[in-house]
Design an enzyme around this catalytic site. Structure first.
Site, PDB file in Angstrom:
ATOM      1  N   TRP A  76       0.845  -1.181  -0.010  1.00 32.49           N
ATOM      2  CA  TRP A  76       0.025  -0.139  -0.071  1.00 32.49           C
ATOM      3  C   TRP A  76       1.048   1.242  -0.142  1.00 32.49           C
ATOM      4  O   TRP A  76       1.842   1.501   0.879  1.00 32.49           O
ATOM      5  CB  TRP A  76      -0.849   0.026   1.225  1.00 32.49           C
ATOM      6  CG  TRP A  76      -1.956   1.104   1.470  1.00 32.49           C
ATOM      7  CD1 TRP A  76      -1.614   2.315   1.771  1.00 32.49           C
ATOM      8  CD2 TRP A  76      -3.444   0.998   0.839  1.00 32.49           C
ATOM      9  NE1 TRP A  76      -2.843   3.108   1.596  1.00 32.49           N
ATOM     10  CE2 TRP A  76      -3.923   2.410   1.138  1.00 32.49           C
ATOM     11  CE3 TRP A  76      -4.125   0.037   0.251  1.00 32.49           C
ATOM     12  CZ2 TRP A  76      -5.169   2.663   0.872  1.00 32.49           C
ATOM     13  CZ3 TRP A  76      -5.535   0.615  -0.045  1.00 32.49           C
ATOM     14  CH2 TRP A  76      -5.805   1.532   0.125  1.00 32.49           C
ATOM     15  N   HIS A 507     -31.223  21.025  16.407  1.00 33.11           N
ATOM     16  CA  HIS A 507     -30.094  21.892  16.392  1.00 33.11           C
ATOM     17  C   HIS A 507     -29.139  22.190  15.337  1.00 33.11           C
ATOM     18  O   HIS A 507     -27.950  22.625  15.666  1.00 33.11           O
ATOM     19  CB  HIS A 507     -29.359  21.470  17.768  1.00 33.11           C
ATOM     20  CG  HIS A 507     -30.144  21.351  18.816  1.00 33.11           C
ATOM     21  ND1 HIS A 507     -30.399  22.498  19.742  1.00 33.11           N
ATOM     22  CD2 HIS A 507     -30.492  20.089  19.611  1.00 33.11           C
ATOM     23  CE1 HIS A 507     -31.068  21.797  20.845  1.00 33.11           C
ATOM     24  NE2 HIS A 507     -31.199  20.726  20.863  1.00 33.11           N
TER      25      HIS A 507
END
Length: 615
Positions: A76, A507
């Site tokens: 990777w 909210h």
């Protein structure tokens, strides 16, 4: 993240390496390579950017000579892009030495400058080639690979697993680990190395765990383990509890589909042997009663999906064990100077047991006097060995990058832990026997959800294949499941998804609601949580009034949601703390089906890896 395989023995090493790398593909990678020492004592190497199939095709066109010593790697990219040149193995000592590496060498730049000043020319952009050049220099000085290894690893900083072989010493592979996984497979007349047991489980289930800052040398007949100073150490033996078939698709369209379907078994295996005479007793925690009685705080630390399991665990431990519990993201925990001490229990959760952020959090906690307990699915992993105690989940190998059965097993283990601690601390209410019985009923209930709702949810996902955003709402233990549902969808379908605490809707997040916006709502049981149920129904009314398309996950028989829901997904009756394992299943199926409808690879989503072994 990378996959590592090493082999010495009588078999053709190339076949062993490729088979092992195939079983490690789940870890995430962007290039692959192998090196073998042939019968004449010459080293041959091939590496290619791209998937393992590209390397296989290259070897099919021009095979390497047969040999019985070899190392293989899936990379990777960290230092340098995913190119043939940057792929592993890297060669040194006039191409007679091959090295593969997982992790990051943090002081590679200074070492590279030192070697460049000596006239070394580098072909790649990687930190690994620096380690290879150092090893080549030390080998030329000593003529002994193990001695050269000791000299090199003591100069490296960071996290690494290194494997190396030299053509002048055929039949020998040497490896070292620091903060990065490596295990030994023990065969008859052959031995293996791997970044996890999947690399060699086809050939042996007998393994040894290598500790921190240790070096291993394998030959066909012998395995030796030393510390970085060369002192002999005794590696910890264990037997792999599953076989190679468990890590294969077995006719399923994807590993994720297989693992979603395996959740009843994963939950059952996690519970098995831990309920005696109607009470939860975890044998691995025998002798820790004094610890559980003496603590006044629990911190659960984890990353990603595991952190959402931790949030469910917080509710369970506080309710049953009556001890204050916090959940901390592992990658934030040690950087904010938290207040912990010998009255604190730090519980870490990691499927692989190698998650670097979580491992470093465990080490930090131990350094400051806290006691540590890990919940893990992988035998021989680093985090359990660094912890004072471990509770294994026994979910079996999880290959798909997006976690499903491991998540359900982690929640199950946390429920067990909460009940075990509550029994020891004497804080369980009179309904504790009911809780143990309900735990034992969970596998059948999960199987019911899979059987009754799978087709419905898949059809729903098919209708929504072009959806660009999905929201998830939940209260109490429904909130972490909303977070997990959103994460699953993001991971494998690449569309925007957010999970919210339903009470937060007004909210701010309600601004996202517009006509047609799909919203999943996790509705708690009206039998056990009448007040919370009424609040969630009010939330549904609020978003429905603004044109949202509402998909409700509610228990069987809950008629109050029917007037306000566009779709209802039913789960069996369960007490609040047991609902998460049931409610998450349709969300997993939805994410998988939607990604499949988009033609995406649900097992290996872009940019992600199964085991994140760097910070």
């Amino acid at each position: 993240m990378c996959g590592i395989v090493g082999y010495v023995g009588p078999r053709p090493s190339q076949d062993i390496l490729l088979a092992g790398l195939a079983r490690l593909e789940y870890r995430g990678y962007d290039s692959a390579g192998v090196a073998v020492i042939d019968e004449s004592g010459s080293l041959g190497m091939r590496k290619k950017a791209g998937k393992l199939a590209v390397l296989r095709d290259s070897l099919a066109d021009a095979a390497l000579p047969d040999g019985t010593t070899g190392i293989g790697h899936t990379r990777w990219a960290t230092h340098g892009g995913p190119t043939d040149v940057n792929a592993h193995p890297h060669l040194a000592d006039d191409d007679k030495l091959a090295v593969i590496h997982n992790g990051i060498i943090e002081n590679f730049a200074a070492l590279r400058d030192e070697l460049t000043a000596e006239g070394v020319t580098f072909l790649s952009e990687t930190d690994t080639e620096v380690a290879a050049a150092l090893l080549g220099r030390e080998y030329r000085a000593s003529g002994d690979l193990q001695q050269a290894f000791r000299a090199v690893v003591n100069r490296l900083e960071g996290a690494f697993t290194l494997l190396a072989m030299h053509e002048s010493q055929p039949g020998l592979v040497v490896g070292a680990r620091r903060n990065s996984p490596l295990v030994i497979g023990l065969g008859e007349g052959e031995n293996f190395l791997g970044s996890d047991v999947a690399a060699f489980v086809e050939y042996t289930r007998n393994a040894l765990a290598i500790g921190q800052d240790q070096i291993v040398a394998i030959t066909p007949a012998e395995v030796t383990v030393t510390d970085f100073e060369g002192n002999p150490v005794e590696a910890q033996p264990f037997e792999v509890s599953w076989d190679a078939a468990a890590a294969e698709k077995g006719g399923w369209p994807s590993f994720m589909a297989k693992e979603v379907a395996e959740q009843p078994e994963a939950v059952a295996n996690t519970i098995r042997g831990r309920i005696h005479e109607g009470q939860v007793v975890i044998p691995e925690l025998d002798g820790l009663d004094e610890l559980f009685v003496g603590i006044n705080r629990v911190i659960i630390t984890a990353c990603g999906t595991a952190s959402y399991a931790a949030l469910v665990g917080k509710y369970a431990i506080e309710q049953w064990a009556r001890v204050a519990t916090d959940v901390e993201l592992a990658h934030e925990f040690r950087y904010r100077d938290p207040v912990i001490g010998d009255d604190t229990l730090v519980v870490s959760i990691s499927q692989s047991g190698e998650t670097m952020d979580t491992l470093m959090a465990v080490k930090y906690a131990r350094e400051r006097g806290a006691r540590t307990l890990s919940i893990c699915n992988t035998q021989g992993a680093t985090i359990p060995r660094e912890s004072d105690a471990v509770v294994y989940t026994h979910a079996g190998p999880e290959v798909a990058v997006a976690s499903t059965k491991a998540f359900s097993a982690q929640i199950t283990a946390l429920l067990l832990l909460g009940l075990h601690m509550g029994r020891v601390r004497g804080t369980l209410a009179s309904d504790a026997l009911d809780a143990a019985a309900e735990l034992q009923a969970l596998p059948e209930k999960v199987a019911h959800v899979l059987a009754e709702e799978k087709d419905h949810v898949e059809q729903l996902a098919g209708w929504m294949a072009d959806t660009r955003s999905v929201l998830f709402l939940g209260r109490h233990v429904g909130y972490p499941i909303a977070l997990e549902g959103a994460l699953k969808l993001k991971e494998i379908s690449y569309i925007h998804a957010e999970g919210f605490a339903a009470g937060e809707l007004k909210h701010g997040p309600i601004a996202l609601i517009e006509p047609g916006q799909p919203v999943f709502v996790l509705v708690p049981s009206p039998r056990h949580s009448a007040l919370i149920h009424s609040k969630v129904v009010s939330n549904i009314q609020e978003i429905r009034a603004r044109g949202a398309r509402v998909i409700v996950v509610a228990e069987e028989g809950d008629a109050a949601v029917l007037p306000y829901a566009d779709e209802v997904i039913r789960i069996p009756l369960a007490s609040p703390l047991f609902e998460p394992i049931l409610a998450v299943v349709p969300l997993q199926i939805f994410a998988m089906a939607l990604a499949t409808a988009k033609g995406l690879d649900v097992d290996q989503p872009r940019n992600l890896a199964k085991s994140v072994t760097v910070e």
